[in-house]
Structure formats: structure tokens, C-alpha cells
Design an enzyme around this catalytic site. Structure first.
Site: not given
Ligand code: 13P
Length: 344
Positions: A26, A33, A98, A180, A222, A264-266, A294
Site C-alpha cells: 500500500s 520501504r 490486492k 491469506e 497463502k 514471507s512475513g518478516g 513480498g
């Protein structure tokens, strides 16, 4: 709804050696990032960055089955005027979108969130389909906080309900839903607590999907992996993450689901790859297991690019390398030694 066509798209999303690029940050997330690499987040810089990835011919044609886009990106054109969705299609990948509109505080449940965005979703899906989207994503967020007795049954229930409402609307619009339900890895819980909570979340999600008549053959799951919380003193090994994740998924996910693509979640880039690889080495699973990463696909290219046009080739090379590593992992063919070899 044409279920055979939905199933064909879903299977293409998890085709051997391929996975999904989650490039659907978003506005707020992509700014975070870009801040980390010292790049101002503008409509043009976001476009330039994503165009760089979508023009990575080798990665996009060989390792990436589909790309999840954010609303802004699906309507954007490349610098030469070509719609970004066309670049993705020309590389042989499938554009996705999304469609959730983020999270809001859940009334009565302090510290918990519910994902929103169901209002007018049918109309939005029709427009996205027209633009070329063939799959969509909706992310539910479940936190684990032992001290606060989180998650509550309420949070699990309302989020599963919304996921199923979204999935049913997608299928009606001839769009494959990525379902997800993310259990966050931010807490201090151990891997067994993660398995316990994720099991409850997956069971509730599939119960709601059944109640709302979602066709399992026309969706992709997911999930998070079974993993120790980031702040936990005991960090599970790669082998334990793989064994417990596979065992949990086998108990909760019907074989009718065409594929599972993890977030991947971190996790670090290499952990996300090593875990996926170890699971695929176990083998004998009813569904393909692949990636829909991501951060674990983009952290390296973001750094290599750092917003400079002279770094586009380096950014593409970094992206291709991570995509190739995860492609190998999706086949159980990755080794740590391959990390140091340059992308071919
Ligand atoms: P991460 O792989 O960075 O967790 O992102 C995947 C995603 O799409 C989260 O919704």
C-alpha cells in the site's frame, strides 16, 4: 462462474518452479520501504521501481507465475506508455490485484484487527477483471500476544468470515482468490504456539469457505509458516519449521486446493528460501508448495536499485537471483551454496 477456468489459473499460479511476486504494498508500506533506502515515494518513483522488476525478463518469464498489484499500479503505465499489466502479461505472467482495504480496530477486542473492503467489492472486481487481473488477494491479520490473550475467537471468526465473503465474490467475478490468513511472527511465542493458533485460524477459514460455498478448486491458500515468534528465545531450526508446517497444513488444508503459496512475513531472505526448500524435500504432499513473497523477494533489489536509474541492471539482477533461489526451493532443489553463485 466457470470453475474449470478458475482452476486453470490457480494451477498456473503454482506451476512447477514458479511462484507469485507480492508487489502490492500500500502507499504507506512502500513509503516505509523507500524510506529505508533513502528514496522519496512518489507516483513516478513507485512506477520506476515496479517497472524495473516487471522488465526483469529472465525472472518474470522463468520464475514468476503472477504479480499481485496495488490499485495505483494496475492503472499505471511504464515510462514508454505501455500499461504495467501488459508488461507482466508479455513476460508470460498473470496480473493480480490486492482488493482488501487494510485493517481497522475490531470493536470489543482491544489490540485486534479486522480486514475491511467488502463494500462495493463486486463492482471493483469487475473493473479489475476488465483491466486484466485474473486473481486477487485479501490479507487477514491475526496477532499472537500471550499476555493479552490474543487472538480472541472473535478476531479469528470475523476475519475468516470476511475472507470467505471476499473469496465468494472473486469467484463470482471469475477471479481466483488468494485467501491469506496471516498469523504474525512478531511475538515472543514459540513455534508450538504458532502451530496452535494457525491451526485454529486455518480450520475456521475453511469452515467459512465451505459455509459460503467457495469452490476450493478455484482458490489459492497463502498462509504463514509454522515458525517461532521473532522475540522468542527459542528459535526453531529449518528442519523443525518444515516438519511442523507440513504436518499442520496436511491436517487443515483439503487436497482439493490447487496450491499453497506462502508469505514471507518478516523472515530473512535466506530463511524464507531455506524453509520452503526443506518442506519440498519432505515431499509426498497433496498440493504444490511455493512462494508468494513480498519482502523476501524485494529487499535485495530495493537495496541494489536505491532509486537510481544507473542501478536498474543491478536491481534486476538482485531480483532475478532471489526469484531463482525461491524457484529452486519450490522444487526442493536449493542449496546454500547456490546463494553465492551469480544469477545466470
Ligand atoms: P511478505 O512476503 O513480505 O510477508 O508479503 C507477502 C504479502 O503479500 C503480505 O500480504
Amino acid at each position: 462462474m466457470n470453475l474449470a477456468d478458475l482452476n486453470k489459473i490457480a494451477r498456473a499460479m503454482v506451476a512447477p518452479g514458479k511462484g507469485v511476486l507480492a508487489a502490492d504494498e500500500s502507499g504507506g508500506t512502500i513509503k516505509k520501504r523507500f524510506d529505508a533506502i533513502g528514496v522519496e515515494s512518489t507516483e513516478d518513483s513507485r512506477r520506476d521501481y515496479r517497472e524495473m522488476m516487471f522488465r526483469s525478463q529472465q525472472a518474470m518469464s522463468n520464475y514468476i507465475s503472477g504479480v499481485i498489484l496495488y490499485d495505483e499500479t494496475i492503472w499505471q503505465n511504464a515510462a514508454d506508455g505501455t500499461p504495467l499489466v501488459r508488461l507482466i502479461e508479455q513476460a508470460g505472467a498473470i496480473p493480480g490485484i490486492k482488493v482488501d482495504e487494510g485493517t481497522q480496530a475490531l470493536p470489543g477486542c482491544p489490540g485486534e484487527l479486522v480486514t475491511v473492503g467488502l463494500d462495493k467489492l463486486a463492482e471493483r472486481l469487475a473493473k479489475y477483471y476488465e483491466r486484466g487481473a485474473r486473481f486477487a488477494k485479501w490479507r487477514a491479520v491475526i496477532d499472537i500476544n500471550q499476555a493479552s490473550h490474543i487472538p480472541s475467537m472473535t478476531a479469528i471468526h470475523v476475519n475468516a468470515h470476511a475472507l470467505a465473503r471476499y473469496a465468494a465474490l472473486c469467484q463470482q467475478a471469475q477471479i481466483v482468490p488468494i485467501v491469506e490468513p496471516e498469523v504474525l511472527m512478531d511475538g515472543d511465542h514459540d513455534i508450538d504456539r504458532c502451530v496452535e493458533v494457525t491451526t485454529r485460524v486455518l480450520n475456521k477459514t475453511f469452515q467459512e469457505l465451505r459455509i459460503q460455498r467457495v469452490e476450493l478448486e478455484g482458490m489459492i491458500l497463502k498462509p504463514n509458516m509454522a515458525i517461532s515468534g521473532k522475540k522468542s528465545k527459542t528459535q526453531a531450526s529449518v528442519a523443525e519449521v518444515a516438519e511442523k508446517t507440513v504436518r499442520m497444513l496436511k491436517a487443515c488444508v483439503p487436497a482439493a486446493v490447487p496450491g499453497i503459496a506462502f508469505l514471507s512475513g518478516g523472515q530473512s531472505d535466506e530463511d524464507a528460501t531455506a524453509h520452503l526448500d526443506a518442506m519440498n524435500r519432505i515431499g509426498g504432499l497433496p498440493w504444490p508448495l511455493t512462494f508468494s513473497y513480498g519482502r523476501a523477494l524485494q529487499a535485495a533489489p530495493q537495496k541494489a536499485w536505491s532509486g537510481r536509474s544507473e542501478n536498474v541492471a543491478a536491481g534486476q539482477q538482485a531480483f532475478t537471483h532471489r526469484a531463482r533461489m525461491n524457484s529452486l526451493a519450490s522444487k526442493g532443489e536449493w542449496t546454500a551454496a547456490q546463494e553465492t553463485q551469480k544469477a545466470a
